[in-house]
Design an enzyme around this catalytic site. Structure first.
Site, short mmCIF file in Angstrom:
data_model
loop_
_atom_site.label_atom_id
_atom_site.label_comp_id
_atom_site.label_asym_id
_atom_site.label_seq_id
_atom_site.Cartn_x
_atom_site.Cartn_y
_atom_site.Cartn_z
N ASP A 48 0.89 -1.23 -0.09
CA ASP A 48 -0.06 0.05 0.01
C ASP A 48 0.74 1.30 -0.05
O ASP A 48 0.21 2.30 -0.41
CB ASP A 48 -1.09 0.06 1.13
CG ASP A 48 -0.44 -0.10 2.60
OD1 ASP A 48 0.76 -0.38 2.72
OD2 ASP A 48 -1.18 -0.21 3.44
C1 LAN Z 1 3.83 -1.17 10.28
C2 LAN Z 1 3.42 0.45 9.95
C3 LAN Z 1 2.87 0.79 8.49
C4 LAN Z 1 1.74 -0.25 8.11
C5 LAN Z 1 0.83 0.31 6.98
C6 LAN Z 1 1.51 0.63 5.96
C7 LAN Z 1 0.05 1.29 7.65
C8 LAN Z 1 0.06 -0.83 6.51
O1 LAN Z 1 -1.11 -0.47 5.83
C9 LAN Z 1 0.86 -2.25 6.02
C10 LAN Z 1 1.56 -2.68 7.51
C11 LAN Z 1 2.80 -1.64 7.74
C12 LAN Z 1 3.94 -1.38 6.91
C13 LAN Z 1 3.28 -1.95 9.22
C14 LAN Z 1 3.51 -3.32 9.60
C15 LAN Z 1 4.06 -3.96 10.80
C16 LAN Z 1 4.90 -2.51 11.45
C17 LAN Z 1 5.94 -2.35 10.77
C18 LAN Z 1 4.01 -1.39 11.45
C19 LAN Z 1 2.71 -1.37 12.44
C20 LAN Z 1 4.80 -0.41 12.36
C21 LAN Z 1 5.49 -1.28 13.41
C22 LAN Z 1 5.18 -2.74 13.03
C23 LAN Z 1 6.44 -3.61 13.56
C24 LAN Z 1 5.83 -5.32 13.25
C25 LAN Z 1 6.84 -3.36 14.94
C26 LAN Z 1 7.83 -4.21 15.56
C27 LAN Z 1 6.98 -5.44 16.22
C28 LAN Z 1 7.26 -6.66 15.94
C29 LAN Z 1 6.27 -7.60 16.35
C30 LAN Z 1 8.44 -7.03 15.15
#
Ligand code: LAN
Length: 728
Positions: free
Chosen positions: A458
């Protein structure tokens, strides 16, 4: 503390609750890499003035003026943008705090501590301030995220972090935290990741950590549980974790860690049978209990595999291979790493493998600060190295929805934003792409910056849409040439799941049954990719816009992709008319996307039963004051959880959703926008309300710029549909 650490500012004990001078903090933004700097000398302060954005982020007075009161939707949007535009950063992007999770700082601080890394006093002081500011006032504990109930994970880890940074064990706040921790059963009732970090620190013993064998990475690709099939975040966290686990590396015991043993664990340390505590976990942490299959596998690994079957040469081969993967990840991300968990873990692995003076370890130390952020409460660790690309692309979209793309007032701001997106598009594949199991990425955009280098379905779609929105207007230069737009489309075309839906970083590679091997207890839906209405919609709408300008490119494939994707959106709707959101809270977020997809397919309130059902779902939850509000519990439970207060961001999502649906009655939407306008401050800003985002069902994360982006978008779209008559 350790001898070497005394060189830094680890032990600022006694000097309780110091504050740094907030007028000395500066955010530096170098091509989307954010670092915060504390200027020690007056000379530097003079040379590098504090910006409005710096002041705003830190909760200081921005000095921005009151604006003429807004009565009409476009006046309110204008005032909002007037304020928000002042926080645009020099390279053209927006940024902000990206906190929420409460398990990130501990990994970083433990890594610094066990590698004898000096910590600047400014950081030590403000990290402590942040953790104390976020301590729950009622029981003194911390949860998985800022709004979550106290858990062992949150409390044991943040307590430890404070102690490493010099907080006094007899400080009343620490005493209270300890009481809560002990009530929850102490650190040995923590989840896997807590036991891992505390064993690294030498406070717990490795025997209480469920096994993470690096041998998994030697499995042939066809094996159904092979790591390349896992969700990328699990893969990239488990790789360094397995390396450290296999080495059973611990920091040598010192006075402080010896004290921590007695503070974190109620039982006398010498009497503990650590192996019997591998699976003990408090209810507050046990969101996703381990399956019996997983426990049997753990038992076999501990009792048969490691003692009898694992040869020294196999151990070495496995460690070498995982180390190779860690190095590749470091290189492919210029040491940014995928996220805030594997960043510190890769740092630690490179310290163990290559030593304190090695190139990779040094580079890691330089890069880790990009995760840090300073706000009014102190210093925290962001969930990624920023929100740069995502928030910038959405900002462009919101301004365009107000019809202001060609307004001379906003053109310089938008041109800057476009320049930023151009600069941040990924321009090459990874090194050893296939051996690292990385997805195609040339032409993609990520969430934060190009340096981090992970394509997201996205983010690529939103990046592409934002670029097209501006570039196709006569007033704007063509910064991203046609070939690169097509490269982006090529990436998006790789992202579809067999179901028709789209996932986040890669299409789903492994079976959803792999969730049975989810060992992390605190998170749900973590082992593989899933279908997300949010990501799917971004892809659909990107194709939709692209095809208006380039109808000839990969026409049939795009058509088939879209048709299957829309079909998935239809199937994902729940009987009550809602969709479950995975990245924002929760039904208001997913509905905002799903109805946009359906609008793309020509489905509106008038002609579609589905769309009507979705609108009625929303109307049935509209609050007295005209707004909507659901709590993060919606994400945990999968059922609507009513918030006592309406939320500006969620209200804006619903307004946009209903406008996409062409809901015929203006009244409920007008009422909703009145609420949004009433909440706006005189200087145009909106204030922070409840947390907006989520991941893995259980952990919440803040999207502070959403309170600008979505109200502006909703106000603009409403005005376009119903006109700019006064709301109040
Ligand atoms: C994110 C941040 C952005 C988010 C969007 C683009 C909003 C979404 O539409 C797709 C998934 C994504 C890229 C995403 C995936 C998981 C993340 C990276 C996070 C929520 C920000 C932090 C999270 C990450 C997994 C945190 C670390 C924790 C673990 C369990 C490894």
């Amino acid at each position: 503390g350790g001898v070497k650490q005394e060189e830094g500012s680890w032990r600022t004990a006694g000097k309780k609750d110091q504050k740094t001078d907030y007028s000395r903090w500066r955010l530096k933004d170098e091509r989307g890499c954010h670092t915060w700097h504390y200027l020690e000398s007056d000379e530097e302060v003079e040379k590098w003035p504090q910006s409005v954005a710096d002041k705003y982020f830190m909760g200081m007075d921005t000095g921005l003026p009151d604006l003429p009161p807004a009565k009409r939707p476009l006046e309110a949007a204008h005032n909002g943008l007037e304020f928000y535009s002042k926080t645009q950063l020099p390279p053209g992007n927006w940024g902000c705090e990206y906190g929420g999770p409460m398990f990130l700082l501990p990994g970083l601080v433990i890594t610094w501590y066990v590698t004898n890394t000096p910590i600047p006093e400014s950081h030590s002081i403000e990290i402590k301030n942040y953790l104390f500011a976020r301590q729950h006032p009622d029981d003194g504990g911390w949860g998985l995220h800022i709004e979550g109930i106290s858990s062992v994970f949150g409390t044991a880890m943040n307590y430890t972090t404070l102690r490493l940074l010099g907080a006094d064990a007899e400080d009343p706040r620490m005493v209270k935290a300890r009481e809560t921790l002990w009530k929850l059963g102490g650190a040995l009732n923590g989840p896997h990741w807590a036991k891992f970090w505390l064993s690294v620190l030498g406070v717990l013993h490795w025997d209480c950590v469920n096994p993470v064998p690096p041998e998994l990475w030697l499995l042939p690709d066809w094996v159904p549980i092979a790591p390349w099939k896992w969700w990328i975040h699990m893969r990239q966290v488990m790789a360094p974790m397995s390396y450290v686990y296999s080495r059973r590396w611990s920091y040598p015991l010192n006075d402080l860690t010896r004290q921590l043993r007695s503070e974190l664990v109620p039982e006398p340390f010498e009497t503990i049978n650590f192996d019997s505590r591998r699976n003990t976990i408090s209810d507050a942490d046990n969101y996703h209990p381990k399956t019996w299959i997983l426990r049997v596998i753990f038992w076999l690994l501990i009792n048969i595999w490691f003692p009898f079957l694992r040869t020294a040469s196999l151990k070495k081969r496995a460690e070498d291979h995982v180390w190779w993967l860690i190095e590749a990840e470091d290189e492919n991300t210029s040491f940014s790493n995928l996220g805030p968990v594997n960043g510190p873990m890769n740092t630690l692995a490179s310290y163990i493998r290559s030593g304190p003076d090695s190139y990779p370890f040094r580079e890691h130390l330089k890069t880790l600060p990009e995760f840090l952020w300073v706000k009014n409460e102190g210093m925290l660790m962001n969930g990624t190295n920023g929100v740069q690309i995502w928030d910038t692309a959405y900002t462009i979209r919101a301004v365009a929805d107000c019809g202001w793309s060609e307004d001379p007032k906003w053109k310089p701001m938008l041109t800057k934003a476009l320049e930023f997106l151009e600069d941040q598009q990924i321009d090459a594949e990874c090194r050893d792409q296939h051996e690292c199991y990385r997805q195609q990425r040339k032409g993609a955009w990520g969430f934060s910056n190009r340096k981090q280098g992970y394509a997201v379905s996205d983010c690529t779609s939103e990046g592409l849409k934002a670029v097209l929105t501006l570039q196709t207007l006569p007033d704007y230069p063509t910064l991203v040439p046609e070939q690169r737009l097509k490269d982006a489309i090529d990436v998006v075309l790789t992202m579809q799941n067999a179901s028709g839906g789209c996932a986040s970083y890669e299409p789903q590679r492994g079976s959803e049954l792999l969730e049975w091997l989810n060992a992390a207890e605190v998170f749900g839906n973590i082992m593989v990719e899933y279908d997300y209405p949010e990501c799917t919609t971004a892809c659909i709408t990107a194709f939709h816009m692209f095809q208006k300008h380039y109808p000839e490119y990969r026409t049939e494939e795009i058509k088939a992709f879209k048709a299957r994707a829309i079909d998935y959106i239809r199937r994902a709707q729940r009987p009550d008319g809602s969709w479950y959101g995975s990245w924002g809270i929760c039904f208001t977020y997913a509905g905002f996307f799903a109805l946009e997809s359906l609008a793309c397919a020509g489905e509106t309130y008038e002609n579609s039963e589905r769309v009507r059902r979705a609108c009625h779902f929303f109307l049935s939850h509209q609050m007295e004051d005209g707004g909507w509000g659901e709590t993060y519990r919606s994400c945990e439970t999968g059922e609507w959880s009513q918030h006592p207060e309406s939320q500006v961001v969620q209200t804006a999502w619903v307004v946009v959703a209903m406008l996409q649906a062409q809901y015929p009655d203006q009244e409920p939407l007008r009422k909703a926008l009145r609420l949004i306008v009433k909440r706006q401050q005189r200087n145009g800003e909106w204030l922070q309300e409840a947390i907006e985002g989520v991941f893995n069902k259980s952990c919440m994360i803040s999207y502070p710029n959403y309170k600008f982006i979505f109200p502006i978008m909703a106000l603009g779209m409403y005005a376009k549909r119903f006109g700019n008559d006064p709301l109040l």
